[in-house]
Design an enzyme around this catalytic site. Sequence first.
Site, mmCIF file in Angstrom:
data_model
loop_
_atom_site.group_PDB
_atom_site.id
_atom_site.type_symbol
_atom_site.label_atom_id
_atom_site.label_comp_id
_atom_site.label_asym_id
_atom_site.label_seq_id
_atom_site.Cartn_x
_atom_site.Cartn_y
_atom_site.Cartn_z
ATOM 1 N N SER A 148 0.865 -1.187 0.000
ATOM 2 C CA SER A 148 0.000 0.000 0.000
ATOM 3 C C SER A 148 0.899 1.233 0.000
ATOM 4 O O SER A 148 2.071 1.147 0.379
ATOM 5 C CB SER A 148 -0.831 -0.008 1.280
ATOM 6 O OG SER A 148 -1.501 1.221 1.469
ATOM 7 N N TYR A 161 -1.480 -0.463 10.817
ATOM 8 C CA TYR A 161 -1.576 -0.794 9.378
ATOM 9 C C TYR A 161 -0.266 -0.395 8.685
ATOM 10 O O TYR A 161 0.298 -1.179 7.913
ATOM 11 C CB TYR A 161 -2.776 -0.078 8.763
ATOM 12 C CG TYR A 161 -3.067 -0.469 7.320
ATOM 13 C CD1 TYR A 161 -3.470 -1.757 6.996
ATOM 14 C CD2 TYR A 161 -2.941 0.462 6.287
ATOM 15 C CE1 TYR A 161 -3.743 -2.115 5.667
ATOM 16 C CE2 TYR A 161 -3.217 0.127 4.967
ATOM 17 C CZ TYR A 161 -3.614 -1.170 4.662
ATOM 18 O OH TYR A 161 -3.884 -1.515 3.360
HETATM 19 P P1 NDP Z 1 -11.237 -6.502 0.532
HETATM 20 O O1 NDP Z 1 -11.722 -6.330 1.932
HETATM 21 O O2 NDP Z 1 -12.209 -6.387 -0.581
HETATM 22 O O3 NDP Z 1 -10.484 -7.911 0.381
HETATM 23 C C1 NDP Z 1 -9.802 -8.545 1.423
HETATM 24 C C2 NDP Z 1 -9.726 -10.011 1.105
HETATM 25 O O4 NDP Z 1 -8.989 -10.669 2.132
HETATM 26 C C3 NDP Z 1 -11.087 -10.687 1.032
HETATM 27 O O5 NDP Z 1 -11.127 -11.510 -0.100
HETATM 28 C C4 NDP Z 1 -11.143 -11.513 2.295
HETATM 29 O O6 NDP Z 1 -11.918 -12.676 2.065
HETATM 30 C C5 NDP Z 1 -9.675 -11.864 2.473
HETATM 31 N N1 NDP Z 1 -9.387 -12.282 3.831
HETATM 32 C C6 NDP Z 1 -9.655 -11.603 4.975
HETATM 33 N N2 NDP Z 1 -9.272 -12.325 6.034
HETATM 34 C C7 NDP Z 1 -8.749 -13.483 5.547
HETATM 35 C C8 NDP Z 1 -8.186 -14.625 6.140
HETATM 36 N N3 NDP Z 1 -8.064 -14.714 7.477
HETATM 37 N N4 NDP Z 1 -7.764 -15.634 5.349
HETATM 38 C C9 NDP Z 1 -7.892 -15.550 4.009
HETATM 39 N N5 NDP Z 1 -8.394 -14.474 3.376
HETATM 40 C C10 NDP Z 1 -8.823 -13.458 4.144
HETATM 41 O O7 NDP Z 1 -10.077 -5.442 0.384
HETATM 42 P P2 NDP Z 1 -9.059 -5.065 -0.797
HETATM 43 O O8 NDP Z 1 -9.318 -5.830 -2.016
HETATM 44 O O9 NDP Z 1 -9.024 -3.599 -0.868
HETATM 45 O O10 NDP Z 1 -7.695 -5.514 -0.117
HETATM 46 C C11 NDP Z 1 -6.757 -6.365 -0.713
HETATM 47 C C12 NDP Z 1 -5.357 -5.915 -0.318
HETATM 48 O O11 NDP Z 1 -5.118 -4.624 -0.860
HETATM 49 C C13 NDP Z 1 -5.117 -5.803 1.192
HETATM 50 O O12 NDP Z 1 -3.852 -6.355 1.498
HETATM 51 C C14 NDP Z 1 -5.104 -4.299 1.426
HETATM 52 O O13 NDP Z 1 -4.312 -3.941 2.537
HETATM 53 C C15 NDP Z 1 -4.507 -3.820 0.117
HETATM 54 N N6 NDP Z 1 -4.769 -2.422 -0.198
HETATM 55 C C16 NDP Z 1 -6.059 -1.973 -0.328
HETATM 56 C C17 NDP Z 1 -6.299 -0.629 -0.570
HETATM 57 C C18 NDP Z 1 -7.685 -0.071 -0.599
HETATM 58 O O14 NDP Z 1 -7.824 1.169 -0.510
HETATM 59 N N7 NDP Z 1 -8.734 -0.878 -0.768
HETATM 60 C C19 NDP Z 1 -5.192 0.317 -0.760
HETATM 61 C C20 NDP Z 1 -3.882 -0.282 -0.649
HETATM 62 C C21 NDP Z 1 -3.698 -1.592 -0.381
HETATM 63 P P3 NDP Z 1 -12.761 -13.500 3.154
HETATM 64 O O15 NDP Z 1 -13.400 -12.506 4.068
HETATM 65 O O16 NDP Z 1 -13.730 -14.254 2.303
HETATM 66 O O17 NDP Z 1 -11.763 -14.402 3.825
#
Ligand code: NDP
Length: 252
Positions: A148, A161
Amino acid sequence: MTSRLTGTVALVTGASSGIGAETALALAAAGADVALVARRRDRLEALADRVRSLGTKAEVVEADVTDRAQAVGAVQQAVTALGRLDTVVNNAGVMLLGPVEGAPVEEWDRMIALNLQGLLYVTHAALPHLLEAAAGSRATADVVMVSSIAGRSAQAGMGVYNLTKHGVGAFAESLRQEVAGRHVRVSLVEPGPVATELFTHIRPEVLEAGRSAFAGTPLLQAGDVADAIAFVVTRPARVVVNEVLLRPDGLA
Ligand code: NDP
């Protein structure tokens, strides 16, 4: 149609929503078979149908990657079902913002467990398979860490974070040095704010306190980040893109 990732296998964590789901589709569109890892099986099943409609294989892997046995099992299931492993996208993450003072410490535990430990477990389990793939005729394999802009600088109210994403950057650089001579490419993708579910896990009082700061913030779309990841892993074997920083236009 044959394209850069035809005959390869990718594993994407956090594939049930946001950046992970779009990345799985982008890699499938480039020809990869894809293992879809997350906890919400129904979401993964629906995504698997979309991947298959692109003409590649999908394996649904229901796993909580904060549990080491499940993380190891997820990698094993992917390799058993799809036959090899060329690309790992460590994308699963959570962002629980708020000041240090009075913070519910279980939020810190969740971020450290997923953003750091989950990523480490998956990477550790995947590495032998990636090294094996990279030693083959394709002569490359990829580990992408979704970090990020919060891994580049720190801001009040984002401390833990920031800690996790800075840690991901440090780990990626160290791993890069370890495996560069064996053709495993390690890349860091660092998006600014993206319109996903990520923000929905933040406590309402923290969102309320930051409302003026968040209001009007330009956002990337998940597909924009997926495009960047697909770019990174489809370069010719001689090219390594170690870092991609993306901001939405208009973000200062
Ligand atoms: P989402 O919340 O849409 O996606 C997060 C994903 O992580 C979901 O698919 C969730 O699936 C999965 N997840 C959560 N907990 C677990 C677990 N214990 N085991 C396996 N999977 C898990 O967010 P984003 O798509 O935005 O985030 C993806 C990445 O991008 C993250 O690392 C975030 O820090 C990074 N990011 C996001 C930004 C933003 O502004 N959105 C900016 C910069 C970086 P499920 O709940 O089904 O397990």
